[in-house]
Design a protein around this motif. Structure first.
Motif, PDB file in Angstrom:
ATOM      1  N   GLY A   1     -10.788   4.316   4.911  1.00  0.00           N
ATOM      2  CA  GLY A   1     -11.248   5.687   4.949  1.00  0.00           C
ATOM      3  C   GLY A   1     -10.046   6.613   5.032  1.00  0.00           C
TER       4      GLY A   1
ATOM      5  N   LEU B   1      -4.110   0.465  -2.245  1.00  0.00           N
ATOM      6  CA  LEU B   1      -3.430  -0.768  -2.630  1.00  0.00           C
ATOM      7  C   LEU B   1      -2.698  -0.606  -3.953  1.00  0.00           C
TER       8      LEU B   1
ATOM      9  N   GLN C   1       0.639   5.403   1.287  1.00  0.00           N
ATOM     10  CA  GLN C   1      -0.138   6.326   2.102  1.00  0.00           C
ATOM     11  C   GLN C   1       0.229   7.744   1.753  1.00  0.00           C
TER      12      GLN C   1
ATOM     13  N   PHE D   1      -7.981   4.777  11.423  1.00  0.00           N
ATOM     14  CA  PHE D   1      -8.516   4.450  10.101  1.00  0.00           C
ATOM     15  C   PHE D   1      -9.560   3.352  10.224  1.00  0.00           C
TER      16      PHE D   1
ATOM     17  N   GLU E   1      -5.351  -0.743  -6.972  1.00  0.00           N
ATOM     18  CA  GLU E   1      -5.978   0.433  -7.569  1.00  0.00           C
ATOM     19  C   GLU E   1      -4.995   1.492  -8.063  1.00  0.00           C
TER      20      GLU E   1
ATOM     21  N   PHE F   1       3.661   0.911   2.749  1.00  0.00           N
ATOM     22  CA  PHE F   1       3.430  -0.102   3.769  1.00  0.00           C
ATOM     23  C   PHE F   1       3.256  -1.465   3.114  1.00  0.00           C
TER      24      PHE F   1
ATOM     25  N   PHE G   1       0.504  -5.103   9.463  1.00  0.00           N
ATOM     26  CA  PHE G   1       1.332  -4.185   8.689  1.00  0.00           C
ATOM     27  C   PHE G   1       2.759  -4.129   9.181  1.00  0.00           C
TER      28      PHE G   1
ATOM     29  N   TYR H   1       0.850  -1.184   0.000  1.00  0.00           N
ATOM     30  CA  TYR H   1       0.000   0.000   0.000  1.00  0.00           C
ATOM     31  C   TYR H   1       0.890   1.239   0.000  1.00  0.00           C
TER      32      TYR H   1
ATOM     33  N   GLN I   1       3.407   3.216  12.584  1.00  0.00           N
ATOM     34  CA  GLN I   1       3.044   1.805  12.587  1.00  0.00           C
ATOM     35  C   GLN I   1       1.522   1.669  12.549  1.00  0.00           C
TER      36      GLN I   1
ATOM     37  N   GLY J   1      -4.663  12.825   2.671  1.00  0.00           N
ATOM     38  CA  GLY J   1      -5.971  12.960   2.044  1.00  0.00           C
ATOM     39  C   GLY J   1      -6.465  11.723   1.324  1.00  0.00           C
ATOM     40  N   HIS J   2      -5.633  10.667   1.296  1.00  0.00           N
ATOM     41  CA  HIS J   2      -6.031   9.456   0.563  1.00  0.00           C
ATOM     42  C   HIS J   2      -6.049   8.214   1.427  1.00  0.00           C
ATOM     43  N   GLY J   3      -5.677   8.297   2.657  1.00  0.00           N
ATOM     44  CA  GLY J   3      -5.587   7.070   3.436  1.00  0.00           C
ATOM     45  C   GLY J   3      -4.553   6.144   2.822  1.00  0.00           C
ATOM     46  N   LEU J   4      -4.798   4.850   2.893  1.00  0.00           N
ATOM     47  CA  LEU J   4      -3.898   3.864   2.292  1.00  0.00           C
ATOM     48  C   LEU J   4      -4.568   3.310   1.038  1.00  0.00           C
TER      49      LEU J   4
ATOM     50  N   PRO K   1       6.381  -1.702   9.347  1.00  0.00           N
ATOM     51  CA  PRO K   1       6.592  -0.364   9.925  1.00  0.00           C
ATOM     52  C   PRO K   1       6.573   0.766   8.905  1.00  0.00           C
TER      53      PRO K   1
ATOM     54  N   ARG L   1       9.590   5.290   4.140  1.00  0.00           N
ATOM     55  CA  ARG L   1       9.382   6.636   3.619  1.00  0.00           C
ATOM     56  C   ARG L   1      10.305   6.845   2.443  1.00  0.00           C
TER      57      ARG L   1
END
Lengths: 110, 115
Positions: free
Chosen positions: B106, A45, A37, B91, A59, A90, A101, A35, B44, A40-43, A103, A106
């Motif tokens: 979300g 896939l 992150q 989330f 997606e 992630f 998940f 995923y 995390q 404004g978009h969350g996570l 850690p 970045r």
């Protein structure tokens, strides 16, 4: 969660260079996921795997490829990094019901 | 396609008090899972609680409980006796019952706990 590690944890790279992120799990989970992150978009896939050498797109898969040659390892490759791929990545792994998940990594693409 | 909506970008609560985070989702499936994940400043992703759609009983995990309203497609998280360590991004996530299905998240609710 326990048993899922990601490497590297931080990376700075330049536009146009290839980048590979590694996810390693020790719990023998069948399913693994990548995923990203972004604010404004969350996570969202990118790709997932349902077994060794069995992968499929998520997606936001454009510009990414994955490989899974062993149950415990799932690699995410950016063939030619772009600034839009600056994000936190992630890895997740899990069984039939729940995902756990790593850690996070970045990544900064300059 | 399934969607998950968290309408509260930010929430705050006083230490020791109770707070409820809202989540709604859209799906045509009848069997699925719902989750709340916590993301502290360390980034995390920590699983807080899980609800199976076929179960009428609301899930609880210590100070965390959910109010699952299947007909309304609502899945709220209640945190009782809030602690400073509860401060995080929360989330809500949806997953089809099919094995290995991906999570749909979300956009998150940032919870601040005031001493």
């Amino acid at each position: 969660d326990a048993g899922i590690t990601q490497s590297p944890r931080h990376k700075v790279t330049e536009t146009g260079t290839p980048v590979t992120l590694r996810c390693h799990q020790t719990e023998n989970h069948r399913y693994m996921y990548w995923y990203r992150q972004d604010p404004g978009h969350g996570l969202r896939l990118i790709h997932y795997s349902y077994g060794v050498k069995d992968t499929d797109k998520g997606e936001v898969s454009d510009g990414y490829s994955v490989s899974r040659s062993k149950t415990e390892d799932f690699l995410l490759t950016l063939e030619s990094a772009t600034s839009s791929q600056t994000s936190v990545y992630f890895c997740a792994a899990g069984g039939p019901e729940t995902q756990y998940f790593g850690p996070g990594t970045r990544l900064l693409v300059l | 396609a399934q969607t998950v909506t968290q309408s509260q970008p930010e929430m705050s609560v006083q230490e020791a008090e109770t707070v409820t985070l809202s989540c709604t989702y859209d799906t045509s499936e009848s069997d699925y899972y719902l989750f709340w994940y916590k993301q502290p400043p360390s980034r995390q992703m920590i699983l807080v609680i899980r609800q199976e759609a076929y179960k009428q009983q609301n899930a609880t995990e210590n100070r965390f409980s959910v109010n699952f309203q299947k007909a309304a497609k609502s899945f709220s998280l209640k945190i009782s006796d809030s602690q400073l360590g509860d401060a995080a991004m929360y989330f809500c996530a949806y997953r089809r019952q099919t094995s290995g299905s991906r999570l749909t998240f979300g956009e998150g609710t940032q919870l601040t706990v005031n001493p």
